[in-house]
Design a protein around this motif. Structure first.
Motif, mmCIF file in Angstrom:
data_model
loop_
_atom_site.group_PDB
_atom_site.id
_atom_site.type_symbol
_atom_site.label_atom_id
_atom_site.label_comp_id
_atom_site.label_asym_id
_atom_site.label_seq_id
_atom_site.Cartn_x
_atom_site.Cartn_y
_atom_site.Cartn_z
ATOM 1 N N SER A 108 48.683 -10.363 -31.445
ATOM 2 C CA SER A 108 48.824 -11.787 -31.638
ATOM 3 C C SER A 108 48.114 -12.727 -30.591
ATOM 4 O O SER A 108 47.429 -13.801 -31.102
ATOM 5 C CB SER A 108 50.358 -12.188 -31.664
ATOM 6 O OG SER A 108 51.083 -11.805 -32.334
ATOM 7 N N VAL A 109 48.181 -12.153 -29.443
ATOM 8 C CA VAL A 109 47.437 -12.916 -28.364
ATOM 9 C C VAL A 109 45.911 -12.672 -28.891
ATOM 10 O O VAL A 109 45.274 -13.776 -28.424
ATOM 11 C CB VAL A 109 47.595 -12.074 -26.977
ATOM 12 C CG1 VAL A 109 46.799 -12.950 -25.921
ATOM 13 C CG2 VAL A 109 49.113 -12.281 -26.785
ATOM 14 N N LYS A 110 45.406 -11.680 -29.395
ATOM 15 C CA LYS A 110 43.999 -11.512 -29.479
ATOM 16 C C LYS A 110 43.796 -12.522 -30.758
ATOM 17 O O LYS A 110 42.507 -12.964 -31.088
ATOM 18 C CB LYS A 110 43.853 -10.152 -29.889
ATOM 19 C CG LYS A 110 43.995 -9.433 -28.754
ATOM 20 C CD LYS A 110 43.650 -7.781 -28.913
ATOM 21 C CE LYS A 110 43.720 -6.942 -27.801
ATOM 22 N NZ LYS A 110 43.416 -5.423 -28.443
ATOM 23 N N LEU A 111 44.652 -12.808 -31.616
ATOM 24 C CA LEU A 111 44.435 -13.561 -32.831
ATOM 25 C C LEU A 111 44.359 -14.996 -32.835
ATOM 26 O O LEU A 111 43.416 -15.556 -33.272
ATOM 27 C CB LEU A 111 45.596 -13.355 -34.047
ATOM 28 C CG LEU A 111 45.450 -12.094 -34.630
ATOM 29 C CD1 LEU A 111 46.763 -12.052 -35.515
ATOM 30 C CD2 LEU A 111 44.225 -12.093 -35.627
ATOM 31 N N ILE A 112 45.017 -15.496 -31.878
ATOM 32 C CA ILE A 112 45.379 -17.124 -31.695
ATOM 33 C C ILE A 112 43.890 -17.832 -31.649
ATOM 34 O O ILE A 112 43.766 -18.980 -32.351
ATOM 35 C CB ILE A 112 46.361 -17.438 -30.529
ATOM 36 C CG1 ILE A 112 46.583 -18.785 -30.765
ATOM 37 C CG2 ILE A 112 45.513 -17.282 -29.072
ATOM 38 C CD1 ILE A 112 47.873 -19.389 -30.218
ATOM 39 N N GLU A 113 43.110 -17.565 -30.812
ATOM 40 C CA GLU A 113 41.756 -18.541 -30.371
ATOM 41 C C GLU A 113 41.075 -18.567 -31.995
ATOM 42 O O GLU A 113 40.698 -19.503 -32.243
ATOM 43 C CB GLU A 113 40.860 -17.912 -29.439
ATOM 44 C CG GLU A 113 39.673 -18.647 -29.165
ATOM 45 C CD GLU A 113 38.785 -18.314 -28.180
ATOM 46 O OE1 GLU A 113 37.791 -18.950 -27.846
ATOM 47 O OE2 GLU A 113 39.189 -17.486 -27.437
ATOM 48 N N ASP A 114 40.757 -17.431 -32.625
ATOM 49 C CA ASP A 114 39.812 -17.352 -33.767
ATOM 50 C C ASP A 114 40.744 -18.242 -35.045
ATOM 51 O O ASP A 114 40.070 -18.837 -35.723
ATOM 52 C CB ASP A 114 39.685 -16.140 -34.248
ATOM 53 C CG ASP A 114 38.582 -15.307 -33.621
ATOM 54 O OD1 ASP A 114 37.785 -16.185 -32.625
ATOM 55 O OD2 ASP A 114 38.188 -14.376 -33.398
ATOM 56 N N ALA A 115 42.271 -17.943 -34.829
ATOM 57 C CA ALA A 115 42.922 -18.580 -36.041
ATOM 58 C C ALA A 115 42.984 -20.179 -35.842
ATOM 59 O O ALA A 115 42.946 -20.942 -36.911
ATOM 60 C CB ALA A 115 44.362 -18.204 -35.836
ATOM 61 N N ALA A 116 43.007 -20.479 -34.501
ATOM 62 C CA ALA A 116 42.897 -21.949 -34.298
ATOM 63 C C ALA A 116 41.506 -22.639 -34.482
ATOM 64 O O ALA A 116 41.481 -23.721 -35.194
ATOM 65 C CB ALA A 116 43.180 -22.257 -32.958
ATOM 66 N N LYS A 117 40.572 -21.944 -34.434
ATOM 67 C CA LYS A 117 39.120 -22.356 -34.944
ATOM 68 C C LYS A 117 39.266 -22.396 -36.539
ATOM 69 O O LYS A 117 38.469 -23.466 -36.852
ATOM 70 C CB LYS A 117 38.253 -21.647 -34.163
ATOM 71 C CG LYS A 117 37.881 -21.762 -32.838
ATOM 72 C CD LYS A 117 36.926 -20.908 -32.042
ATOM 73 C CE LYS A 117 37.017 -20.862 -30.651
ATOM 74 N NZ LYS A 117 36.129 -19.868 -30.055
ATOM 75 N N ARG A 118 39.991 -21.288 -37.107
ATOM 76 C CA ARG A 118 39.774 -21.260 -38.588
ATOM 77 C C ARG A 118 40.460 -22.297 -39.123
ATOM 78 O O ARG A 118 40.134 -22.951 -40.262
ATOM 79 C CB ARG A 118 39.982 -20.030 -38.829
ATOM 80 C CG ARG A 118 39.804 -19.528 -40.399
ATOM 81 C CD ARG A 118 40.125 -18.283 -40.795
ATOM 82 N NE ARG A 118 39.837 -18.226 -42.279
ATOM 83 C CZ ARG A 118 40.342 -16.807 -42.629
ATOM 84 N NH1 ARG A 118 40.558 -15.638 -42.040
ATOM 85 N NH2 ARG A 118 40.089 -16.702 -44.184
ATOM 86 N N PHE A 119 41.725 -22.220 -38.715
ATOM 87 C CA PHE A 119 42.920 -23.142 -39.509
ATOM 88 C C PHE A 119 43.163 -24.581 -38.755
ATOM 89 O O PHE A 119 43.890 -25.412 -39.439
ATOM 90 C CB PHE A 119 44.013 -22.414 -39.591
ATOM 91 C CG PHE A 119 43.771 -20.892 -40.368
ATOM 92 C CD1 PHE A 119 43.493 -21.068 -41.720
ATOM 93 C CD2 PHE A 119 43.937 -19.904 -39.779
ATOM 94 C CE1 PHE A 119 43.438 -19.818 -42.268
ATOM 95 C CE2 PHE A 119 43.837 -18.539 -40.475
ATOM 96 C CZ PHE A 119 43.301 -18.572 -41.610
ATOM 97 N N GLY A 120 42.816 -24.618 -37.621
ATOM 98 C CA GLY A 120 43.444 -25.778 -36.674
ATOM 99 C C GLY A 120 44.534 -25.359 -36.048
ATOM 100 O O GLY A 120 45.560 -24.870 -36.274
ATOM 101 N N LYS A 121 44.573 -25.911 -34.824
ATOM 102 C CA LYS A 121 45.607 -25.488 -33.859
ATOM 103 C C LYS A 121 46.996 -26.199 -34.439
ATOM 104 O O LYS A 121 48.248 -25.459 -34.156
ATOM 105 C CB LYS A 121 45.449 -26.057 -32.187
ATOM 106 C CG LYS A 121 45.478 -27.438 -32.081
ATOM 107 C CD LYS A 121 45.124 -27.877 -30.594
ATOM 108 C CE LYS A 121 46.324 -27.717 -29.905
ATOM 109 N NZ LYS A 121 46.075 -28.200 -28.637
#
Length: 427
Positions: A108-121
């Protein structure tokens, strides 16, 4: 003082609501019904934990979450079994306001940055089990999520010294003084856990207890006092009720001061019945509730306009609106896309129910689903071909043909424009 929320949580395992993440005893066999109960009894949001252990069970739970989203009228935060960006997308497309990543898991820690860039924080929350995880990952949490869900009773003041990201506390305590203490912490935006998630809890009652403790609970807040309104001789003010999405006028009713305050407090439209001389909550007997989206008042301060999310029909006759009897002219608006789509859709549906000789629409229905699908595919290809040509008029004509055939398919499968619009709005 900031407003606070009450947020029940549902733990889903094997298609059922279980009591706790560490207690798989069955709380309810009807997960959708439980979620709807919370929504109808004062919950401000809902946290759903997917406890699935396999991809197949995860997909089944995603479908269950979609059904929950259609049944409730409050936002959802969904977490559990999210290992890939695709899992986050599925949860958001299922209707979640936020996807929640468990920061006790390294993936999950590895996912969050890319997820925020893709979907928005703003679409991401983080769940934490201990203070050390917050301290270790505070830079990621601050940068890439908009909410923290703590699964433990911690030193809340210390938490607020580390981050200003709003926090929801999920606690197993059922002691009211302890719950009040949590809610009074400045950085806490919401309370969840065993007490808030009891099966038959009336959260409105608990909100009253919180208010008595000087805890300001989430509700609508009127910018004006009722005493400022210009009422009639009976102390009533008329309310025009409009659907917040379609702008369709649904009904006219009246409020007195008590029903106005009840509407503000509960978020459900509550009126004063002039014939029965008593308050009535719209939908209390029929289930056709009206959930407040906004209230405004006219320039003379003598008429309210309520925009609502209408469940079922607004009229006691079963009609969607009380204003269904034509007198003069027509209210059809050919510039309103949804009205145009619905008009064409209704014509296609009428052809299916009342076949007309020589009708191309009836020809498609008579040939069956394979022919309809073939035409949808052909028209989609025509759109692609037209888009490669320089004349945009061709695209317009081909899109119109495609939409017509798509509506034939919708009628054949029993899908209405309301279903499509809701699905798009949820996304």
């Amino acid at each position: 003082m900031s407003y606070k929320k009450l947020i029940p949580c549902i733990f889903i395992a094997d298609g059922k609501a279980v009591k706790w993440f560490s207690d798989r005893g069955i709380l309810s066999e009807d997960v959708v019904g439980l979620a709807k109960y919370y929504s109808d009894h004062g919950a401000d949001e809902l946290i759903i934990f997917d406890l699935s252990e396999s991809d197949d069970e995860h997909d089944r739970n995603i479908n269950l979450i979609k059904r929950i989203n259609r049944a409730i009228r409050i936002p959802m935060i969904v977490g559990g079994n999210m290992k890939r960006q695709e899992d986050i997308k599925k949860v958001l497309y299922a209707g979640a306001k936020r996807a929640m990543l468990n920061f006790s898991r390294p993936e999950s820690v590895k996912l969050i940055e890319d997820a925020a860039k893709r979907f928005g924080k703003e679409k991401l929350a983080v769940s934490l089990n201990d203070f050390d995880a917050l301290f270790k990952h505070q830079h990621l949490i601050q940068a890439y999520c908009s909410e923290i869900v703590f699964m433990h009773r911690l030193d809340l003041n210390s938490i607020m010294n580390v981050t200003d990201v709003p926090c929801v506390i999920v606690t197993d305590t059922e002691e009211e003084p302890e719950l009040f203490k949590i809610l009074k912490c400045p950085g806490v935006k919401g309370l969840s856990g065993k007490y808030i998630s009891r099966q038959n809890i009336d959260l409105a009652d608990f909100k009253e207890k919180c208010t008595a403790e000087d805890i300001q609970m989430t509700s609508f807040e009127s910018m004006m006092e009722f005493s400022q309104f210009k009422t009639n001789d009976q102390g009533l003010i008329p309310v025009i009720v409009q659907h917040y999405k379609t702008q369709e006028v649904l009904m006219l009713a009246y409020m007195n001061e008590e029903s106005f305050n009840c509407t503000i407090k509960t978020g459900k439209m509550t009126y004063f019945s002039r014939s029965r001389q008593k308050l009535w909550i719209k939908g209390e007997t029929s289930g056709h509730y009206q959930y407040v989206k906004s209230l405004t008042i006219d320039c003379d301060l003598d008429t309210l306009l309520a925009k609502v999310d209408q469940i079922g029909a607004a009229c006691h006759t079963g009609n969607p609106t009380c204003f269904f009897q034509p007198l003069v002219g027509t209210d059809y608006d050919e510039t309103n896309p949804l009205q145009v789509f619905e008009s064409v859709y209704n014509t296609i549906k009428d052809r299916k129910e009342n076949p007309k000789e020589g009708s191309y629409t009836n020809y498609l229905f008579d040939k069956g689903i394979d022919k309809i699908l073939k035409k949808v595919g052909e028209e989609a290809t025509e759109v692609v071909i037209a888009a490669k040509n320089p004349n945009p008029e061709e695209v317009k004509y081909e899109l119109a043909d495609f939409l017509y055939h798509a509506m034939v398919l919708m009628v054949e499968k029993g899908i209405m424009w309301e279903d499509i619009v809701k699905e798009l709005a949820d996304r």
